[in-house]
Design a protein around this motif. Structure first.
Motif, PDB file in Angstrom:
ATOM      1  N   LEU A 130      39.530  35.805  23.558  1.00 57.51           N
ATOM      2  CA  LEU A 130      40.330  37.001  23.831  1.00 57.51           C
ATOM      3  C   LEU A 130      39.946  37.661  25.149  1.00 57.51           C
ATOM      4  N   HIS A 131      38.721  37.413  25.622  1.00 60.70           N
ATOM      5  CA  HIS A 131      38.259  38.007  26.875  1.00 60.70           C
ATOM      6  C   HIS A 131      38.281  37.010  28.035  1.00 60.70           C
ATOM      7  N   TYR A 132      38.823  35.804  27.786  1.00 60.32           N
ATOM      8  CA  TYR A 132      38.736  34.750  28.793  1.00 60.32           C
ATOM      9  C   TYR A 132      39.450  35.123  30.089  1.00 60.32           C
ATOM     10  N   SER A 133      40.652  35.668  29.987  1.00 62.76           N
ATOM     11  CA  SER A 133      41.425  35.982  31.196  1.00 62.76           C
ATOM     12  C   SER A 133      40.741  37.033  32.050  1.00 62.76           C
ATOM     13  N   THR A 134      39.921  37.888  31.425  1.00 67.54           N
ATOM     14  CA  THR A 134      39.201  38.920  32.179  1.00 67.54           C
ATOM     15  C   THR A 134      37.884  38.381  32.742  1.00 67.54           C
ATOM     16  N   LEU A 135      37.124  37.698  31.884  1.00 71.27           N
ATOM     17  CA  LEU A 135      35.804  37.208  32.312  1.00 71.27           C
ATOM     18  C   LEU A 135      35.903  36.061  33.309  1.00 71.27           C
ATOM     19  N   MET A 136      37.008  35.303  33.270  1.00 69.21           N
ATOM     20  CA  MET A 136      37.182  34.182  34.193  1.00 69.21           C
ATOM     21  C   MET A 136      38.473  34.344  34.996  1.00 69.21           C
ATOM     22  N   SER A 137      38.683  35.521  35.525  1.00 70.67           N
ATOM     23  CA  SER A 137      39.851  35.782  36.362  1.00 70.67           C
ATOM     24  C   SER A 137      39.710  35.025  37.685  1.00 70.67           C
ATOM     25  N   PRO A 138      40.807  34.852  38.437  1.00 68.35           N
ATOM     26  CA  PRO A 138      40.715  34.155  39.730  1.00 68.35           C
ATOM     27  C   PRO A 138      39.675  34.772  40.669  1.00 68.35           C
ATOM     28  N   LEU A 139      39.575  36.106  40.684  1.00 74.60           N
ATOM     29  CA  LEU A 139      38.589  36.758  41.543  1.00 74.60           C
ATOM     30  C   LEU A 139      37.165  36.409  41.107  1.00 74.60           C
ATOM     31  N   VAL A 140      36.912  36.434  39.796  1.00 71.86           N
ATOM     32  CA  VAL A 140      35.579  36.095  39.289  1.00 71.86           C
ATOM     33  C   VAL A 140      35.239  34.645  39.626  1.00 71.86           C
ATOM     34  N   CYS A 141      36.214  33.751  39.492  1.00 73.19           N
ATOM     35  CA  CYS A 141      35.971  32.333  39.805  1.00 73.19           C
ATOM     36  C   CYS A 141      35.620  32.149  41.280  1.00 73.19           C
ATOM     37  N   MET A 142      36.347  32.826  42.154  1.00 74.45           N
ATOM     38  CA  MET A 142      36.052  32.720  43.581  1.00 74.45           C
ATOM     39  C   MET A 142      34.677  33.290  43.913  1.00 74.45           C
ATOM     40  N   LEU A 143      34.326  34.399  43.260  1.00 72.60           N
ATOM     41  CA  LEU A 143      33.004  34.998  43.503  1.00 72.60           C
ATOM     42  C   LEU A 143      31.892  34.081  42.999  1.00 72.60           C
ATOM     43  N   LEU A 144      32.092  33.454  41.844  1.00 74.84           N
ATOM     44  CA  LEU A 144      31.100  32.522  41.313  1.00 74.84           C
ATOM     45  C   LEU A 144      30.921  31.330  42.251  1.00 74.84           C
ATOM     46  N   LEU A 145      32.033  30.789  42.752  1.00 72.50           N
ATOM     47  CA  LEU A 145      31.947  29.652  43.669  1.00 72.50           C
ATOM     48  C   LEU A 145      31.270  30.053  44.976  1.00 72.50           C
ATOM     49  N   ALA A 146      31.624  31.230  45.498  1.00 72.16           N
ATOM     50  CA  ALA A 146      30.997  31.703  46.738  1.00 72.16           C
ATOM     51  C   ALA A 146      29.497  31.903  46.553  1.00 72.16           C
ATOM     52  N   ALA A 147      29.109  32.446  45.395  1.00 72.17           N
ATOM     53  CA  ALA A 147      27.686  32.643  45.116  1.00 72.17           C
ATOM     54  C   ALA A 147      26.955  31.304  45.065  1.00 72.17           C
ATOM     55  N   CYS A 148      27.587  30.303  44.475  1.00 70.60           N
ATOM     56  CA  CYS A 148      26.975  28.960  44.419  1.00 70.60           C
ATOM     57  C   CYS A 148      26.736  28.415  45.820  1.00 70.60           C
ATOM     58  N   TRP A 149      27.741  28.526  46.686  1.00 76.70           N
ATOM     59  CA  TRP A 149      27.608  28.013  48.046  1.00 76.70           C
ATOM     60  C   TRP A 149      26.548  28.781  48.836  1.00 76.70           C
ATOM     61  N   VAL A 150      26.537  30.087  48.726  1.00 80.27           N
ATOM     62  CA  VAL A 150      25.575  30.893  49.478  1.00 80.27           C
ATOM     63  C   VAL A 150      24.148  30.594  49.034  1.00 80.27           C
ATOM     64  N   LEU A 151      23.912  30.587  47.731  1.00 76.83           N
ATOM     65  CA  LEU A 151      22.563  30.356  47.220  1.00 76.83           C
ATOM     66  C   LEU A 151      22.052  28.964  47.568  1.00 76.83           C
ATOM     67  N   THR A 152      22.915  27.964  47.462  1.00 76.98           N
ATOM     68  CA  THR A 152      22.471  26.603  47.764  1.00 76.98           C
ATOM     69  C   THR A 152      22.172  26.420  49.250  1.00 76.98           C
ATOM     70  N   ASN A 153      22.994  27.009  50.101  1.00 78.09           N
ATOM     71  CA  ASN A 153      22.740  26.894  51.544  1.00 78.09           C
ATOM     72  C   ASN A 153      21.488  27.642  51.962  1.00 78.09           C
ATOM     73  N   LEU A 154      21.235  28.792  51.344  1.00 80.50           N
ATOM     74  CA  LEU A 154      20.012  29.535  51.655  1.00 80.50           C
ATOM     75  C   LEU A 154      18.773  28.755  51.226  1.00 80.50           C
ATOM     76  N   ALA A 155      18.833  28.154  50.047  1.00 75.99           N
ATOM     77  CA  ALA A 155      17.695  27.360  49.566  1.00 75.99           C
ATOM     78  C   ALA A 155      17.445  26.165  50.472  1.00 75.99           C
ATOM     79  N   ALA A 156      18.505  25.455  50.849  1.00 70.74           N
ATOM     80  CA  ALA A 156      18.352  24.293  51.732  1.00 70.74           C
ATOM     81  C   ALA A 156      17.855  24.704  53.113  1.00 70.74           C
TER      82      ALA A 156
END
Length: 315
Positions: A130-156
């Protein structure tokens, strides 16, 4: 070590998986086939998801990015190894070695984070629909992906900069088939204690963080599956989860063994074999495990390839 016993290393020698010349043609054939399957499988997943509007959902959005990361991850190591075998040359420049290490760590860590995010996405979809559309909205998905890229590049970037400050002795032979952090640290003439501490801390966070999220997510998912009244439904769900977790533990288990075990326990042969699993085998298996057992993906792939005999009702 005295300065006179040091030399400025301009290139490294990658020993590869085997030093026996008679084994090189066999290794070339095996890894060329594995690499082609990896690239073809992941490319088909990306194209199928991009071309089918029905698959423009959070789960497939992250799956497409996982396929991109897998293809890039394998491409940082396998092509160079194949070229070295074919040309009978083991050399890689100092700059090329650092670049390979940086890209390897970037896409390897990106794989880690995306597997964790995908497990969380499945947890929300199954356990909190029931909360899926809110917890995994397009904005949240983009922010999660951006966080993955930023954190991995900083670590490398951190490990690349720490590696660039080290000096290397006359021995420039890397007992591996690519430039990895651990074998390079073993060659250094400098004090590597800072590098070792940074490697342990960063890898602990990169590996155990997403793995903990995966375990917790699947624990809740399995708990929900046990409440499914249909025995066939439970069996199908357990089968899918079992395949997912097998690949996850194969990836994380081998990586943890290489990067979090004490340096004294490292064996060149064992580390190279473990690296084959998390750099070659799991990127090849992911398209099959996450997609070809999925009805919607089968339909999308059949449309992409122009196969009209498959239908959702027939799968």
């Amino acid at each position: 070590m005295d300065q006179k016993n040091q030399s400025s290393v301009t290139e490294f020698l990658l020993l590869g998986l085997s030093e026996r010349p008679e084994q090189q043609p066999l290794l070339f054939g095996i890894f060329l086939a594995l690499y082609l399957v990896t690239m073809l499988g992941n490319l088909l997943i990306i194209l199928a998801i991009g071309s089918d509007p029905h698959l423009h959902t959070p789960m497939y959005f992250f799956l497409a990015n996982l396929s991109l990361a897998d293809a890039s991850f394998s491409s940082t190591t396998v092509p160079k190894m194949l070229v070295n075998i074919q040309t009978h040359s083991q050399t890689i420049s100092y700059g090329g070695c650092l670049a390979q290490m940086h890209l390897f760590m970037t896409f390897g860590a990106l794989d880690d984070f995306l597997l964790g995010v995908m497990a969380y996405d499945r947890y929300v979809a199954i356990c909190r629909p029931l909360h899926y559309s809110t917890l995994m909205s397009p904005l949240v998905c983009m922010l999660l992906l951006a966080a993955c890229w930023v954190l991995t590049n900083l670590a490398a970037l951190l490990h690349t900069l720490l590696m660039a400050r080290l000096s290397f002795c006359a021995d420039n032979t890397v007992h591996h088939f690519f430039c990895d952090v651990v074998p390079l640290l073993q060659l250094s003439c400098s004090d590597t204690s800072i590098n070792q501490v940074a490697l342990f801390i960063v890898c602990s966070m990169i590996l155990t963080g997403p793995l903990s999220l995966i375990i917790l997510s699947y624990a809740h998912i399995i708990s929900s599956i046990l409440r499914v009244p249909s025995a066939s439904g439970r069996q199908k769900a357990f089968s899918t989860c079992g395949f997912h977790l097998t690949v996850v533990f194969l990836f994380y288990g081998t990586a943890i063994g290489v990067y979090l075990c004490p340096p004294s326990s490292h064996s060149g042969g064992e580390d190279r074999l473990a690296a084959v699993f998390y750099t070659v085998v799991t990127p090849m298996l992911n398209p099959f495990i996450y997609s070809l057992r999925n009805k919607d993906m089968k339909v999308a792939l059949s449309r992409l390839l122009g196969i009209h005999t498959l239908s959702p009702q027939g799968l």
